[in-house]
Design a protein around this motif. Structure first.
Motif, short mmCIF file in Angstrom:
data_model
loop_
_atom_site.label_atom_id
_atom_site.label_comp_id
_atom_site.label_asym_id
_atom_site.label_seq_id
_atom_site.Cartn_x
_atom_site.Cartn_y
_atom_site.Cartn_z
N MET A 143 -20.03 -17.01 -48.73
CA MET A 143 -19.83 -15.79 -47.93
C MET A 143 -18.97 -16.11 -46.73
O MET A 143 -19.04 -17.20 -46.16
CB MET A 143 -21.18 -15.23 -47.46
CG MET A 143 -22.07 -14.67 -48.57
SD MET A 143 -21.44 -13.14 -49.29
CE MET A 143 -21.88 -11.96 -47.99
N ASN A 144 -18.15 -15.15 -46.35
CA ASN A 144 -17.39 -15.22 -45.11
C ASN A 144 -18.03 -14.28 -44.10
O ASN A 144 -18.70 -13.31 -44.47
CB ASN A 144 -15.94 -14.80 -45.31
CG ASN A 144 -15.16 -15.77 -46.18
OD1 ASN A 144 -15.55 -16.93 -46.32
ND2 ASN A 144 -14.06 -15.31 -46.75
N LYS A 145 -17.80 -14.54 -42.85
CA LYS A 145 -18.28 -13.64 -41.79
C LYS A 145 -17.14 -13.43 -40.81
O LYS A 145 -16.58 -14.39 -40.27
CB LYS A 145 -19.50 -14.21 -41.08
CG LYS A 145 -20.07 -13.30 -39.99
CD LYS A 145 -21.24 -13.95 -39.26
CE LYS A 145 -22.45 -14.06 -40.15
NZ LYS A 145 -23.64 -14.54 -39.40
N VAL A 154 -19.76 -7.01 -36.97
CA VAL A 154 -19.86 -8.22 -37.78
C VAL A 154 -19.92 -7.80 -39.25
O VAL A 154 -20.76 -6.97 -39.62
CB VAL A 154 -21.11 -9.05 -37.42
CG1 VAL A 154 -21.21 -10.29 -38.32
CG2 VAL A 154 -21.09 -9.47 -35.95
N THR A 158 -15.98 -19.28 -42.27
CA THR A 158 -15.95 -19.60 -43.70
C THR A 158 -16.65 -20.94 -43.86
O THR A 158 -17.80 -21.09 -43.45
CB THR A 158 -14.50 -19.63 -44.20
OG1 THR A 158 -13.75 -20.59 -43.42
CG2 THR A 158 -13.82 -18.27 -44.03
N ILE A 193 -21.53 -6.18 -49.55
CA ILE A 193 -21.17 -6.66 -48.22
C ILE A 193 -22.28 -6.25 -47.25
O ILE A 193 -23.09 -5.37 -47.54
CB ILE A 193 -19.81 -6.11 -47.75
CG1 ILE A 193 -19.85 -4.58 -47.65
CG2 ILE A 193 -18.69 -6.58 -48.67
CD1 ILE A 193 -18.57 -3.96 -47.07
N HIS A 194 -22.30 -6.89 -46.07
CA HIS A 194 -23.32 -6.60 -45.06
C HIS A 194 -22.64 -6.26 -43.74
O HIS A 194 -21.74 -6.99 -43.30
CB HIS A 194 -24.24 -7.82 -44.87
CG HIS A 194 -25.01 -8.18 -46.11
ND1 HIS A 194 -26.33 -7.85 -46.29
CD2 HIS A 194 -24.63 -8.84 -47.24
CE1 HIS A 194 -26.74 -8.29 -47.47
NE2 HIS A 194 -25.72 -8.89 -48.07
N GLU A 252 -20.11 -9.38 -43.21
CA GLU A 252 -20.25 -10.50 -44.14
C GLU A 252 -19.75 -10.06 -45.51
O GLU A 252 -20.13 -8.98 -46.01
CB GLU A 252 -21.71 -10.93 -44.24
CG GLU A 252 -22.26 -11.56 -42.96
CD GLU A 252 -23.66 -12.08 -43.14
OE1 GLU A 252 -23.86 -12.99 -43.98
OE2 GLU A 252 -24.58 -11.56 -42.48
#
Length: 396
Positions: free
Chosen positions: A186-188, A214, A146, A228-229, A216
């Motif tokens: 964005m969070n990952k 993963v 984050t 989202i990714h 995002e």
């Protein structure tokens, strides 16, 4: 036979497998030998686990191993003479012959198992042919990135609420961590091999992340779309919001939905990526292709810039989130590819293409006990499984 000095030489599973009396008993069910081993376990109860492990391995053993060398054959003859001759002169000659034949098979199998169950790492020239070697790799942490980066040793359940807080619960009664992530765009969430995670997005969408994934995602969906990714695999149940489409981006394509349930597998090291639709309607589009629409039970596979569509039983593609996999004549190398991610393993499977003809059919529960899982694989594929510390072997 009841030589206490002889008994003390047995310390572990491989010692049982290499013992003539153990192999002969497992093959014939001889009562005298059964009494011998019952007495043994009374005096050495701490070895009961190793004893049962050896019995399990022997139960799945195929006695059609490669021919022994001349030296091994002569050594085997000598051991058979000693095994059959000691303490059994009261048996009828006909039974002696039968026991000698059984001992020959048992000892040949025992020699083979003992030889590579205790093999040293890297000594590939000493392994029997048609052997896949694997390594149980060191466990890695899950990372939530984050404004800062936070590491978690266990699987996690992550909840992002509308106020900008991210709440992380570690599995199996682990700690709860609350992160103030209001300033992060964005969070990952990084889930390594050997771990899984669940995530609730700020709109109520539920996500299950498989090993090696993963994702995002934003702290809040503030625009006209929810995007989202993904790199890896997820199962997702999208919260319905008709005026705010939900979009999933992968390296190969984009999926747009309004409210639905589906699975995406989009690992960067796989030749093919796929979408399996459970409920609702989605559209899928690669960069240069026209938009395609899916209906429930459709599976779209994207490989080498080409699409393939088929109707499937979705259960087989979702079961990983419930800790089991369903196999239907699935090649062993494909099964090992799935286990590699789930348990953080490394296999030399490509070094032995002869395993391509071996398949598995059935349901495998992905328990925390890797030995149980691998022994099930061996049973389903008519192969043998052995383990020496972190090195594992699958052989036929």
């Amino acid at each position: 036979m009841n030589d206490n000095k002889e008994k003390t030489t047995i310390q572990n599973c491989s010692d049982f497998l290499a013992d003539d009396r153990f192999a002969l008993w497992r093959l014939t069910g001889d009562r005298e030998l059964e009494t011998f081993w019952n007495d043994f376990l009374k005096t050495r109860p701490e070895l009961k686990g190793e004893f049962e492990k050896a019995a399990g391995l022997f139960a799945g053993l195929h006695l059609d191993s490669e021919p022994l060398s001349d030296i091994e054959t002569e050594h085997l003859r000598q051991r058979i003479r000693a095994t059959v001759g000691q303490g059994r002169r009261h048996r009828p000659a006909r039974r002696l012959v039968a026991y000698a034949a059984a001992a020959c098979l048992a000892l040949a199998a025992g020699l083979s198992l003992h030889h590579y169950y205790n093999g040293t790492k890297g000594a590939r020239a000493d392994l029997p042919p048609h052997t896949i070697v694997g390594e149980n790799l060191e466990a890695k942490d899950i990372y939530l990135i984050t404004d800062d980066t936070t590491a978690f040793e266990k699987n996690v359940f992550v909840q992002v609420n509308e106020s900008g807080q991210t709440i992380v619960h570690e599995a199996n009664g682990g700690k709860t961590t609350i992160l103030e992530t209001g300033n992060a765009k964005m969070n990952k969430l990084v889930v390594p091999y050997g771990k899984r995670s669940q995530l609730t997005l700020p709109d109520g969408t539920e996500v299950w992340l498989n090993s090696g994934t993963v994702l995002e995602f934003p702290v809040a969906f503030t625009g006209e779309t929810r995007e989202i990714h993904l790199s890896g695999e997820m199962y997702i149940e999208v919260a319905e919001a008709r005026n705010k489409p939900f979009v999933v981006h992968t390296d190969g394509f984009r999926v747009q939905v309004y409210g639905t349930k589906f699975n995406i597998s989009a690992y960067s090291d796989d030749d093919a990526q796929s979408i399996v639709l459970v409920e609702g309607n989605v559209s899928v589009k690669a960069d240069s292709d026209s938009e395609m629409f899916m209906t429930p039970h459709d599976m779209l596979t994207y490989s080498h810039s080409r699409w393939d569509r088929k109707h499937v039983d979705v259960t087989a593609y979702l079961s990983w989130k419930d800790s089991y996999i369903m196999l239907d004549h699935t090649p062993v190398d494909e099964v090992l590819r799935l286990l590699k991610r789930y348990y953080n393993l490394s296999f030399n499977v490509h070094d032995d293409v002869s395993f391509a003809a071996r398949t598995c059919t059935g349901k495998i529960y992905l328990s925390d006990n890797l030995d149980d899982v691998m022994e099930t694989i061996a049973l389903l594929s008519s192969t043998r499984y052995m383990r020496n510390e972190k090195t594992i072997y699958l052989q036929y």
